[in-house]
Design a protein around this motif. Sequence first.
Motif, PDB file in Angstrom:
ATOM      1  N   GLY A  90       0.816  -1.199   0.000  1.00 17.79           N
ATOM      2  CA  GLY A  90       0.000   0.000   0.000  1.00 17.79           C
ATOM      3  C   GLY A  90       0.854   1.255   0.000  1.00 17.79           C
ATOM      4  O   GLY A  90       2.075   1.208  -0.133  1.00 17.79           O
ATOM      5  N   GLY A  91       0.191   2.378   0.162  1.00 17.67           N
ATOM      6  CA  GLY A  91       0.893   3.648   0.266  1.00 17.67           C
ATOM      7  C   GLY A  91       1.490   4.126  -1.046  1.00 17.67           C
ATOM      8  O   GLY A  91       1.211   3.586  -2.115  1.00 17.67           O
ATOM      9  N   ARG A  92       2.326   5.141  -0.927  1.00 22.34           N
ATOM     10  CA  ARG A  92       3.025   5.714  -2.073  1.00 22.34           C
ATOM     11  C   ARG A  92       4.508   5.830  -1.761  1.00 22.34           C
ATOM     12  O   ARG A  92       4.893   6.083  -0.620  1.00 22.34           O
ATOM     13  N   SER A  93       5.322   5.672  -2.776  1.00 19.71           N
ATOM     14  CA  SER A  93       6.769   5.728  -2.602  1.00 19.71           C
ATOM     15  C   SER A  93       7.212   7.128  -2.197  1.00 19.71           C
ATOM     16  O   SER A  93       6.774   8.128  -2.778  1.00 19.71           O
ATOM     17  N   THR A  94       8.082   7.196  -1.203  1.00 22.17           N
ATOM     18  CA  THR A  94       8.746   8.454  -0.855  1.00 22.17           C
ATOM     19  C   THR A  94      10.205   8.433  -1.314  1.00 22.17           C
ATOM     20  O   THR A  94      11.014   9.249  -0.897  1.00 22.17           O
ATOM     21  N   VAL A  95      10.544   7.465  -2.160  1.00 18.14           N
ATOM     22  CA  VAL A  95      11.831   7.370  -2.858  1.00 18.14           C
ATOM     23  C   VAL A  95      13.003   7.364  -1.875  1.00 18.14           C
ATOM     24  O   VAL A  95      13.999   8.065  -2.065  1.00 18.14           O
ATOM     25  N   PRO A 154      23.319   5.314  -3.965  1.00 17.75           N
ATOM     26  CA  PRO A 154      23.809   6.686  -4.071  1.00 17.75           C
ATOM     27  C   PRO A 154      24.481   7.104  -2.772  1.00 17.75           C
ATOM     28  O   PRO A 154      24.153   6.574  -1.704  1.00 17.75           O
ATOM     29  N   ALA A 155      25.388   8.062  -2.871  1.00 16.07           N
ATOM     30  CA  ALA A 155      26.011   8.611  -1.670  1.00 16.07           C
ATOM     31  C   ALA A 155      25.265   9.838  -1.165  1.00 16.07           C
ATOM     32  O   ALA A 155      25.247  10.108   0.035  1.00 16.07           O
ATOM     33  N   ARG A 156      24.637  10.576  -2.077  1.00 15.46           N
ATOM     34  CA  ARG A 156      24.013  11.844  -1.714  1.00 15.46           C
ATOM     35  C   ARG A 156      22.684  11.993  -2.462  1.00 15.46           C
ATOM     36  O   ARG A 156      22.468  11.375  -3.495  1.00 15.46           O
ATOM     37  N   TRP A 157      21.834  12.855  -1.931  1.00 19.16           N
ATOM     38  CA  TRP A 157      20.521  13.085  -2.515  1.00 19.16           C
ATOM     39  C   TRP A 157      20.582  14.078  -3.681  1.00 19.16           C
ATOM     40  O   TRP A 157      21.543  14.825  -3.833  1.00 19.16           O
ATOM     41  N   TYR A 158      19.519  14.077  -4.475  1.00 24.73           N
ATOM     42  CA  TYR A 158      19.284  15.053  -5.549  1.00 24.73           C
ATOM     43  C   TYR A 158      20.339  14.996  -6.656  1.00 24.73           C
ATOM     44  O   TYR A 158      20.545  15.966  -7.366  1.00 24.73           O
ATOM     45  N   TYR A 159      20.983  13.831  -6.807  1.00 23.22           N
ATOM     46  CA  TYR A 159      22.017  13.710  -7.842  1.00 23.22           C
ATOM     47  C   TYR A 159      21.359  13.663  -9.221  1.00 23.22           C
ATOM     48  O   TYR A 159      20.446  12.868  -9.469  1.00 23.22           O
ATOM     49  N   LEU A 171      10.481  11.444 -13.459  1.00 22.68           N
ATOM     50  CA  LEU A 171       9.417  10.564 -12.984  1.00 22.68           C
ATOM     51  C   LEU A 171       8.908  10.992 -11.613  1.00 22.68           C
ATOM     52  O   LEU A 171       7.703  10.965 -11.350  1.00 22.68           O
ATOM     53  N   VAL A 172       9.820  11.402 -10.746  1.00 19.77           N
ATOM     54  CA  VAL A 172       9.464  11.674  -9.352  1.00 19.77           C
ATOM     55  C   VAL A 172       8.838  13.053  -9.177  1.00 19.77           C
ATOM     56  O   VAL A 172       7.886  13.219  -8.393  1.00 19.77           O
ATOM     57  N   THR A 173       9.339  14.054  -9.894  1.00 19.93           N
ATOM     58  CA  THR A 173       8.967  15.434  -9.597  1.00 19.93           C
ATOM     59  C   THR A 173       7.873  16.000 -10.490  1.00 19.93           C
ATOM     60  O   THR A 173       7.278  17.034 -10.147  1.00 19.93           O
ATOM     61  N   ARG A 174       7.595  15.387 -11.630  1.00 22.14           N
ATOM     62  CA  ARG A 174       6.607  15.927 -12.553  1.00 22.14           C
ATOM     63  C   ARG A 174       5.322  15.096 -12.523  1.00 22.14           C
ATOM     64  O   ARG A 174       5.369  13.863 -12.400  1.00 22.14           O
ATOM     65  N   ARG A 175       4.207  15.765 -12.665  1.00 21.56           N
ATOM     66  CA  ARG A 175       2.927  15.060 -12.672  1.00 21.56           C
ATOM     67  C   ARG A 175       2.867  14.022 -13.786  1.00 21.56           C
ATOM     68  O   ARG A 175       2.417  12.890 -13.576  1.00 21.56           O
ATOM     69  N   ALA A 176       3.321  14.404 -14.985  1.00 22.79           N
ATOM     70  CA  ALA A 176       3.339  13.456 -16.097  1.00 22.79           C
ATOM     71  C   ALA A 176       4.277  12.289 -15.807  1.00 22.79           C
ATOM     72  O   ALA A 176       3.984  11.140 -16.162  1.00 22.79           O
ATOM     73  N   GLY A 177       5.405  12.570 -15.158  1.00 20.08           N
ATOM     74  CA  GLY A 177       6.340  11.515 -14.815  1.00 20.08           C
ATOM     75  C   GLY A 177       5.749  10.530 -13.821  1.00 20.08           C
ATOM     76  O   GLY A 177       5.926   9.306 -13.956  1.00 20.08           O
ATOM     77  N   ARG A 178       5.020  11.040 -12.829  1.00 26.74           N
ATOM     78  CA  ARG A 178       4.399  10.141 -11.855  1.00 26.74           C
ATOM     79  C   ARG A 178       3.319   9.283 -12.506  1.00 26.74           C
ATOM     80  O   ARG A 178       3.117   8.124 -12.120  1.00 26.74           O
ATOM     81  N   LEU A 179       2.632   9.835 -13.513  1.00 26.81           N
ATOM     82  CA  LEU A 179       1.643   9.036 -14.240  1.00 26.81           C
ATOM     83  C   LEU A 179       2.325   7.922 -15.025  1.00 26.81           C
ATOM     84  O   LEU A 179       1.865   6.772 -15.033  1.00 26.81           O
ATOM     85  N   HIS A 190       4.625   9.451  -4.089  1.00 29.87           N
ATOM     86  CA  HIS A 190       4.034  10.518  -3.282  1.00 29.87           C
ATOM     87  C   HIS A 190       4.271  11.865  -3.954  1.00 29.87           C
ATOM     88  O   HIS A 190       5.313  12.098  -4.556  1.00 29.87           O
ATOM     89  N   THR A 191       3.305  12.757  -3.827  1.00 22.96           N
ATOM     90  CA  THR A 191       3.423  14.069  -4.485  1.00 22.96           C
ATOM     91  C   THR A 191       4.133  15.109  -3.623  1.00 22.96           C
ATOM     92  O   THR A 191       4.545  16.147  -4.133  1.00 22.96           O
ATOM     93  N   GLU A 192       4.292  14.839  -2.327  1.00 24.47           N
ATOM     94  CA  GLU A 192       4.896  15.822  -1.437  1.00 24.47           C
ATOM     95  C   GLU A 192       6.417  15.714  -1.452  1.00 24.47           C
ATOM     96  O   GLU A 192       6.978  14.616  -1.526  1.00 24.47           O
ATOM     97  N   GLU A 193       7.097  16.846  -1.335  1.00 28.00           N
ATOM     98  CA  GLU A 193       8.550  16.861  -1.223  1.00 28.00           C
ATOM     99  C   GLU A 193       8.968  16.468   0.184  1.00 28.00           C
ATOM    100  O   GLU A 193       8.185  16.551   1.142  1.00 28.00           O
TER     101      GLU A 193
END
Length: 272
Positions: A90-95, A154-159, A171-179, A190-193
């Motif tokens: 269940g739920g949504r991925s928070t990556v 990964p070693a660090r975020w936002y790479y 995929l993660v940050t755009r509405r079309a990508g999440r679709l 998940h849509t929240e940052e």
Amino acid sequence: MKGETEGRFHTSDVSSITPGPRRATLRTADGVRIEAVHDPCAKGPADTAIVVAHGFTGAATKPAVRRAAGVFAQYAAVITFSFRGHGRSGGRSTVGDREVLDLAAAVEWARSLGYERVVTVGFSMGGSVVLRHAATHRGSGRGRTEAVAAVSAPARWYYRGTPAMRRVHWLVTRRAGRLVSWLGFATRIHTEEWNPVPLSPVEAVPLIAPTPLLIVHGDRDPYFPVDHPLMLAAAGPAQLWLEEGMGHAENAAGEELLRRIADWLTAARPAG
């Protein structure tokens, strides 16, 4: 078939009908239902369970995860599960953020099944999760792990330094990508940052000792170049395996490498 409820774990045991894995639905500390599978050790009773954390868009039932589980089961019992937003969970991925709670639920389930040693191995996003889990679940609690292997992490975020990672960020940050992620990869994001931004993998590494840590990375990884494993290995006590010709995560891990990882996980003990 019989069902049984053990705290937050609901299992379906079909072993009395046909040999095979035990499937369960776990509930995380924040209430998300997680699908999980227990494969007993192929060689008979074992004291160690290997908990496998898959990569982004993976799942417990994906062929690469089942292949890895089959190799690991030659050495120990194996717990596979699907992160939130993946597979039948269940739920949504928070990556990589709240996925630490998913892994903790799988580790606790392994202990509820009676395994004395529980070790973790994670691939890509799962690699970042096993690092952060080991850093935050130390001591004698049921969520602890006795050894950790992070593969293609990964070693660090936002790479965004590679084309492959720029596609992931789309995929993660755009509405079309999440679709596209939902329809094409069966992954619900998940849509929240992040708020707050979680501890990064490289920040987690110094907190893991004295738990044994293994960093595995391919020199042809299209997502994270070799500066990532070098940063992780330099951040704290760890063994580093740079694999010649290897690509990314569970899809690129061959049987020989999986066997070496399983051998390391079952043998690793804290220094001293």
